[in-house]
Design an enzyme around this catalytic site. Structure first.
Site, PDB file in Angstrom:
ATOM      1  N   HIS A  17      36.665  43.876  44.349  1.00 35.46           N
ATOM      2  CA  HIS A  17      35.698  44.048  43.254  1.00 35.46           C
ATOM      3  C   HIS A  17      36.333  44.837  42.110  1.00 35.46           C
ATOM      4  O   HIS A  17      36.224  44.468  40.941  1.00 35.46           O
ATOM      5  CB  HIS A  17      34.471  44.840  43.722  1.00 35.46           C
ATOM      6  CG  HIS A  17      33.597  44.134  44.716  1.00 35.46           C
ATOM      7  ND1 HIS A  17      33.172  44.724  45.883  1.00 35.46           N
ATOM      8  CD2 HIS A  17      33.041  42.900  44.704  1.00 35.46           C
ATOM      9  CE1 HIS A  17      32.396  43.882  46.542  1.00 35.46           C
ATOM     10  NE2 HIS A  17      32.302  42.764  45.868  1.00 35.46           N
ATOM     11  N   LYS A  41      18.942  40.436  51.887  1.00 31.62           N
ATOM     12  CA  LYS A  41      20.330  40.502  52.357  1.00 31.62           C
ATOM     13  C   LYS A  41      20.575  41.573  53.409  1.00 31.62           C
ATOM     14  O   LYS A  41      21.652  41.616  53.991  1.00 31.62           O
ATOM     15  CB  LYS A  41      21.279  40.668  51.171  1.00 31.62           C
ATOM     16  CG  LYS A  41      21.885  39.340  50.724  1.00 31.62           C
ATOM     17  CD  LYS A  41      23.151  39.588  49.947  1.00 31.62           C
ATOM     18  CE  LYS A  41      24.016  38.343  49.834  1.00 31.62           C
ATOM     19  NZ  LYS A  41      25.217  38.606  49.039  1.00 31.62           N
ATOM     20  N   ARG A  90      37.513  33.719  45.122  1.00 30.77           N
ATOM     21  CA  ARG A  90      38.496  33.939  46.180  1.00 30.77           C
ATOM     22  C   ARG A  90      39.060  32.640  46.719  1.00 30.77           C
ATOM     23  O   ARG A  90      40.235  32.514  46.976  1.00 30.77           O
ATOM     24  CB  ARG A  90      37.864  34.710  47.338  1.00 30.77           C
ATOM     25  CG  ARG A  90      37.823  36.181  47.115  1.00 30.77           C
ATOM     26  CD  ARG A  90      36.872  36.846  48.024  1.00 30.77           C
ATOM     27  NE  ARG A  90      35.517  36.460  47.692  1.00 30.77           N
ATOM     28  CZ  ARG A  90      34.430  37.112  48.075  1.00 30.77           C
ATOM     29  NH1 ARG A  90      34.549  38.170  48.842  1.00 30.77           N
ATOM     30  NH2 ARG A  90      33.237  36.715  47.707  1.00 30.77           N
ATOM     31  N   SER A 128      33.082  42.465  51.272  1.00 28.59           N
ATOM     32  CA  SER A 128      32.364  43.640  51.774  1.00 28.59           C
ATOM     33  C   SER A 128      32.103  43.483  53.266  1.00 28.59           C
ATOM     34  O   SER A 128      32.178  44.453  54.020  1.00 28.59           O
ATOM     35  CB  SER A 128      31.041  43.813  51.035  1.00 28.59           C
ATOM     36  OG  SER A 128      31.273  44.053  49.682  1.00 28.59           O
TER      37      SER A 128
HETATM   38  P1  ADP Z   1      30.892  39.967  48.651  1.00 32.09           P
HETATM   39  O1  ADP Z   1      29.651  40.521  49.324  1.00 32.09           O
HETATM   40  O2  ADP Z   1      31.177  38.538  48.990  1.00 32.09           O
HETATM   41  O3  ADP Z   1      32.093  40.840  48.732  1.00 32.09           O
HETATM   42  P2  ADP Z   1      29.551  40.444  46.079  1.00 32.09           P
HETATM   43  O4  ADP Z   1      28.269  39.712  45.964  1.00 32.09           O
HETATM   44  O5  ADP Z   1      29.462  41.922  46.198  1.00 32.09           O
HETATM   45  O6  ADP Z   1      30.502  39.841  47.154  1.00 32.09           O
HETATM   46  O7  ADP Z   1      30.525  40.046  44.889  1.00 32.09           O
HETATM   47  C1  ADP Z   1      30.429  40.349  43.546  1.00 32.09           C
HETATM   48  C2  ADP Z   1      31.496  39.576  42.796  1.00 32.09           C
HETATM   49  O8  ADP Z   1      32.803  40.006  43.188  1.00 32.09           O
HETATM   50  C3  ADP Z   1      31.474  38.067  43.054  1.00 32.09           C
HETATM   51  O9  ADP Z   1      31.768  37.418  41.841  1.00 32.09           O
HETATM   52  C4  ADP Z   1      32.576  37.862  44.057  1.00 32.09           C
HETATM   53  O10 ADP Z   1      33.101  36.568  43.972  1.00 32.09           O
HETATM   54  C5  ADP Z   1      33.582  38.888  43.566  1.00 32.09           C
HETATM   55  N1  ADP Z   1      34.517  39.291  44.618  1.00 32.09           N
HETATM   56  C6  ADP Z   1      34.226  39.930  45.770  1.00 32.09           C
HETATM   57  N2  ADP Z   1      35.352  40.154  46.481  1.00 32.09           N
HETATM   58  C7  ADP Z   1      36.385  39.657  45.744  1.00 32.09           C
HETATM   59  C8  ADP Z   1      37.793  39.562  45.931  1.00 32.09           C
HETATM   60  N3  ADP Z   1      38.379  40.029  47.029  1.00 32.09           N
HETATM   61  N4  ADP Z   1      38.529  38.973  44.956  1.00 32.09           N
HETATM   62  C9  ADP Z   1      37.920  38.490  43.856  1.00 32.09           C
HETATM   63  N5  ADP Z   1      36.605  38.535  43.622  1.00 32.09           N
HETATM   64  C10 ADP Z   1      35.844  39.102  44.540  1.00 32.09           C
END
Ligand code: ADP
Length: 160
Positions: A17, A41, A90, A128
């Site tokens: 993130h 969620k 990703r 996450s």
């Molecule tokens: P997650 O729960 O899948 O980690 P979130 O809903 O918190 O994701 O993600 C917020 C944003 O950050 C989304 O656009 C997601 O694609 C992006 N994101 C999360 N992890 C990564 C990563 N490792 N690399 C690139 N973008 C990421």
């Protein structure tokens, strides 16, 4: 001023993130990282906790602001005067869902662009949920989360 929104659950924020937020902060005048208040969620961290972790993590980025929102992303973006939503990609599996969402958002609010940033190679496996799984099993997550908040995350995830 060009404002972008980085929306997500951030439960908790990871280095993946942070990488996207840092890169977005270099592209736009202001970036609002917006924590989605989504009751279904079943999050591990409250919205307030997630916002606090994000604040600590992005303290070095002067044009980044932390906020939360509920309801439609397009309505939130409109209320903030944002021109774009920034999302990280990703894998192909992220793309299908994100593509559909961006199409819908474009129909609902044509002036809002969705900008995708490819994940950095180092973080393509990172989410996450991976962080939560590893920490709850006693594994080392220091390569996955920002150093400033590492202890807080470990403490929380190992005392549930
Ligand atoms: P997650 O729960 O899948 O980690 P979130 O809903 O918190 O994701 O993600 C917020 C944003 O950050 C989304 O656009 C997601 O694609 C992006 N994101 C999360 N992890 C990564 C990563 N490792 N690399 C690139 N973008 C990421």
């Amino acid at each position: 001023m060009k404002i972008a929104i980085c929306p997500g659950s951030f439960d908790p924020v990871t280095l993946g993130h942070l990488d996207i937020i840092e890169r977005a902060s270099g592209l736009f005048d202001k970036v609002i990282v917006a924590v989605l208040c989504n009751m279904d969620k079943n999050p591990n961290f409250t919205v307030e906790e997630r916002m606090e972790l994000l604040r600590e993590t992005t303290a070095h980025l002067s044009n980044v602001e932390i906020d939360s929102f509920g309801g439609l992303l397009v309505d939130y973006a409109k209320s903030k005067g944002a021109v774009a939503v920034v999302k990280g990609l990703r894998a192909v599996s992220d793309f299908e869902y994100e593509f559909q969402m961006s199409m819908i958002n474009k129909k609902l609010y044509g002036e809002l662009e969705t900008v995708y940033l490819n994940t950095s190679q180092d973080y393509m496996y990172l989410s996450s949920s991976v962080v939560k799984q590893i920490a709850s099993l006693g594994g080392d997550i220091s390569n996955f989360v920002p150093e400033a908040i590492h202890a807080k995350i470990v403490d929380r995830l190992t005392n549930m």
